[in-house]
Enzyme design. Structure first.
Site, PDB file in Angstrom:
ATOM      1  N   ARG A 106       0.878  -1.183   0.000  1.00  0.00           N
ATOM      2  CA  ARG A 106       0.000   0.000   0.000  1.00  0.00           C
ATOM      3  C   ARG A 106       0.903   1.217   0.000  1.00  0.00           C
ATOM      4  O   ARG A 106       1.710   1.405   0.917  1.00  0.00           O
ATOM      5  CB  ARG A 106      -0.917   0.002   1.221  1.00  0.00           C
ATOM      6  CG  ARG A 106      -1.615   1.324   1.400  1.00  0.00           C
ATOM      7  CD  ARG A 106      -2.739   1.281   2.382  1.00  0.00           C
ATOM      8  NE  ARG A 106      -3.890   0.598   1.821  1.00  0.00           N
ATOM      9  CZ  ARG A 106      -5.120   0.664   2.327  1.00  0.00           C
ATOM     10  NH1 ARG A 106      -5.340   1.366   3.410  1.00  0.00           N
ATOM     11  NH2 ARG A 106      -6.120   0.033   1.762  1.00  0.00           N
ATOM     12  N   HIS A 133      -7.206   0.901  -6.641  1.00  0.00           N
ATOM     13  CA  HIS A 133      -7.463   0.022  -5.490  1.00  0.00           C
ATOM     14  C   HIS A 133      -8.134  -1.260  -6.027  1.00  0.00           C
ATOM     15  O   HIS A 133      -9.317  -1.502  -5.782  1.00  0.00           O
ATOM     16  CB  HIS A 133      -8.355   0.750  -4.480  1.00  0.00           C
ATOM     17  CG  HIS A 133      -8.362   0.165  -3.104  1.00  0.00           C
ATOM     18  ND1 HIS A 133      -7.622  -0.965  -2.755  1.00  0.00           N
ATOM     19  CD2 HIS A 133      -9.018   0.536  -1.972  1.00  0.00           C
ATOM     20  CE1 HIS A 133      -7.836  -1.236  -1.477  1.00  0.00           C
ATOM     21  NE2 HIS A 133      -8.677  -0.358  -0.987  1.00  0.00           N
ATOM     22  N   GLN A 136     -10.079  -3.898  -3.772  1.00  0.00           N
ATOM     23  CA  GLN A 136     -11.382  -3.426  -3.306  1.00  0.00           C
ATOM     24  C   GLN A 136     -12.435  -3.551  -4.405  1.00  0.00           C
ATOM     25  O   GLN A 136     -13.557  -3.991  -4.160  1.00  0.00           O
ATOM     26  CB  GLN A 136     -11.273  -1.966  -2.851  1.00  0.00           C
ATOM     27  CG  GLN A 136     -12.570  -1.402  -2.317  1.00  0.00           C
ATOM     28  CD  GLN A 136     -12.977  -2.009  -0.976  1.00  0.00           C
ATOM     29  OE1 GLN A 136     -12.227  -1.955  -0.025  1.00  0.00           O
ATOM     30  NE2 GLN A 136     -14.171  -2.589  -0.915  1.00  0.00           N
ATOM     31  N   ASP A 229     -17.114   7.230  -2.026  1.00  0.00           N
ATOM     32  CA  ASP A 229     -15.881   7.068  -1.247  1.00  0.00           C
ATOM     33  C   ASP A 229     -15.546   8.428  -0.630  1.00  0.00           C
ATOM     34  O   ASP A 229     -16.131   9.452  -1.012  1.00  0.00           O
ATOM     35  CB  ASP A 229     -14.752   6.576  -2.181  1.00  0.00           C
ATOM     36  CG  ASP A 229     -13.443   6.311  -1.455  1.00  0.00           C
ATOM     37  OD1 ASP A 229     -13.473   6.103  -0.220  1.00  0.00           O
ATOM     38  OD2 ASP A 229     -12.379   6.329  -2.117  1.00  0.00           O
ATOM     39  N   CYS A 269     -16.398   1.608   0.305  1.00  0.00           N
ATOM     40  CA  CYS A 269     -15.237   0.767   0.616  1.00  0.00           C
ATOM     41  C   CYS A 269     -14.782   0.929   2.066  1.00  0.00           C
ATOM     42  O   CYS A 269     -14.061   0.086   2.584  1.00  0.00           O
ATOM     43  CB  CYS A 269     -14.103   1.067  -0.350  1.00  0.00           C
ATOM     44  SG  CYS A 269     -13.423   2.723  -0.179  1.00  0.00           S
ATOM     45  N   ARG A 297     -13.550  -8.615   1.328  1.00  0.00           N
ATOM     46  CA  ARG A 297     -12.119  -8.370   1.088  1.00  0.00           C
ATOM     47  C   ARG A 297     -11.336  -9.638   1.405  1.00  0.00           C
ATOM     48  O   ARG A 297     -10.410 -10.018   0.686  1.00  0.00           O
ATOM     49  CB  ARG A 297     -11.605  -7.219   1.969  1.00  0.00           C
ATOM     50  CG  ARG A 297     -12.124  -5.839   1.620  1.00  0.00           C
ATOM     51  CD  ARG A 297     -11.608  -5.351   0.279  1.00  0.00           C
ATOM     52  NE  ARG A 297     -10.157  -5.250   0.221  1.00  0.00           N
ATOM     53  CZ  ARG A 297      -9.442  -4.223   0.692  1.00  0.00           C
ATOM     54  NH1 ARG A 297     -10.049  -3.191   1.249  1.00  0.00           N
ATOM     55  NH2 ARG A 297      -8.121  -4.204   0.579  1.00  0.00           N
TER      56      ARG A 297
HETATM   57  N1  NVA Z   1      -9.822   6.694  -1.660  1.00  0.00           N
HETATM   58  C1  NVA Z   1      -9.487   6.258  -0.335  1.00  0.00           C
HETATM   59  C2  NVA Z   1      -9.740   4.789  -0.196  1.00  0.00           C
HETATM   60  C3  NVA Z   1      -9.487   4.244   1.182  1.00  0.00           C
HETATM   61  C4  NVA Z   1      -9.672   2.761   1.270  1.00  0.00           C
HETATM   62  C5  NVA Z   1      -8.030   6.587  -0.035  1.00  0.00           C
HETATM   63  O1  NVA Z   1      -7.183   6.411  -0.920  1.00  0.00           O
HETATM   64  O2  NVA Z   1      -7.739   7.037   1.077  1.00  0.00           O
HETATM   65  N1   CP Z   2     -11.246  -0.145   2.163  1.00  0.00           N
HETATM   66  C1   CP Z   2      -9.979  -0.225   2.619  1.00  0.00           C
HETATM   67  O1   CP Z   2      -9.039  -0.441   1.864  1.00  0.00           O
HETATM   68  O2   CP Z   2      -9.855  -0.067   3.960  1.00  0.00           O
HETATM   69  P1   CP Z   2      -8.489   0.122   4.783  1.00  0.00           P
HETATM   70  O3   CP Z   2      -7.935   1.469   4.389  1.00  0.00           O
HETATM   71  O4   CP Z   2      -8.915   0.072   6.213  1.00  0.00           O
HETATM   72  O5   CP Z   2      -7.546  -0.975   4.428  1.00  0.00           O
END
Ligand code: NVA
Ligand code: CP
Length: 311
Positions: A106, A133, A136, A229, A269, A297
């Site tokens: 990540r 992502h 997801q 989101d 998500c 997930r």
């Molecule tokens: N768009 C959000 C998704 C979190 C799972 C982010 O990147 O923070």
């Molecule tokens: N939806 C998602 O990726 O959640 P986290 O940021 O908690 O991993």
């Protein structure tokens, strides 16, 4: 296994059959998981999980998934790795390839993932980048099937909010499964231009109908699924207040949903910011779907890990 040795950086890199196989495999693993009978496809294998951003779902579902498949997962925070002190990605990738059987990352820039994958000899899985992502959205497709039936190409979905990593991945995902998807964002925050181009090209192969509009009401008209989101993704915390103003017309609330199909489901998500991208009442009315989506997930990522890492 059907994706042995492959990286999962983007849904765009998978063909339609591979996406279908992942959806089926995840559904099977969900059934096995429910009766504690998950096959130990990854016995003796280790997944490294590199986090340069926070996570609840991704971290826990990958770690538990790996355990259920008979393997082990290592949480590798950027704060502890030499990577966080400037060791090059290409060196980290080559070193970790000699200890591990797969790596989930990540991170911020998607180019970091691409470089990691270029130098690693083991599968690299995108656990979220600023651009995409994929885990997801594959999960969301599984969830949509559970609530709306198997034939995703008969469904109309709307994504309302920021043209972020989720919006980009929905475009790639919908294109592969032949779904109708309208993305509604302000003109200033459209999805990534290259993602739009590539998903439109992919859509030609499956008959998916993808479109963009500035008008959230137009997007949700007759929609079977509405997704949203956060308006301020990780790394955009400083812009949060300014974004609240820009995105105010894109809130998913009862009024907006009155334009959708009467059996519409709402997806998120998570984490969700109530009173911003979604209202408390809409969130709670759809809690059963949203938390099934979160559970899924685990099942989808078990499918991804077994498909890429099993012998
Ligand atoms: N768009 C959000 C998704 C979190 C799972 C982010 O990147 O923070
Ligand atoms: N939806 C998602 O990726 O959640 P986290 O940021 O908690 O991993």
């Amino acid at each position: 296994m059907f994706l042995k040795g492959r990286d999962i950086l983007s849904i765009h890199d998978l063909d339609a059959e591979e996406v279908e196989e992942l959806l089926q495999f995840a559904a099977e693993l969900k059934i096995y998981g429910r009766i504690d009978a998950t096959p130990d496809f990854l016995k003796g294998k280790t997944l490294g999980m590199i986090f340069e951003k926070s996570s609840t779902r991704t971290r826990v579902s990958f770690e538990v998934g790996m355990y259920q498949l008979g393997g082990t997962a290592l949480f590798l925070s950027n704060r502890d790795l030499q990577l966080g002190r400037g060791e090059p990605i290409k060196d980290t990738a080559r070193v970790l390839s000699r200890y591990l059987n797969g790596i989930m990352i990540r991170t911020f820039g998607h180019d970091r993932l691409v470089e990691f994958a270029k130098y690693a000899r083991i599968p690299i899985i995108n656990g979220l980048s600023d651009l995409l992502h994929p885990c997801q959205v594959l999960t969301d497709l599984l969830t949509i099937r559970e609530f709306k039936g198997k034939h995703l190409n008969n469904l109309k979905m709307a994504y309302v909010g920021d043209g972020n990593n989720m919006a980009n991945s929905y475009l790639y995902g919908a294109a592969k499964v032949g779904m109708t998807l309208t993305v509604a964002t302000p003109k200033s925050h459209k999805p990534n231009a290259k993602v739009i181009r590539q998903s439109l090209a992919d859509a030609k192969l499956t008959g998916a109908k993808l479109s963009w509009t500035e008008d959230p009401i137009k997007a949700v008209e007759d929609a079977d699924i509405v997704a949203t989101d956060t308006w301020a993704s990780m790394g955009q915390e400083d812009e949060h207040e300014a974004r609240k103003k820009i995105f105010a017309p894109y809130q998913v609330n009862k009024e907006l949903l009155s334009h959708a199909d009467k059996n519409v489901i709402v997806m998120h998500c998570l984490p969700a910011y109530r009173g911003e991208e979604i209202t408390e009442d809409v969130f709670e009315d759809n809690a059963e779907i949203i938390f099934e989506e979160a559970e899924n997930r685990l099942h989808m990522q078990k499918a991804i890990m077994a498909a890429t890492m099993a012998d």
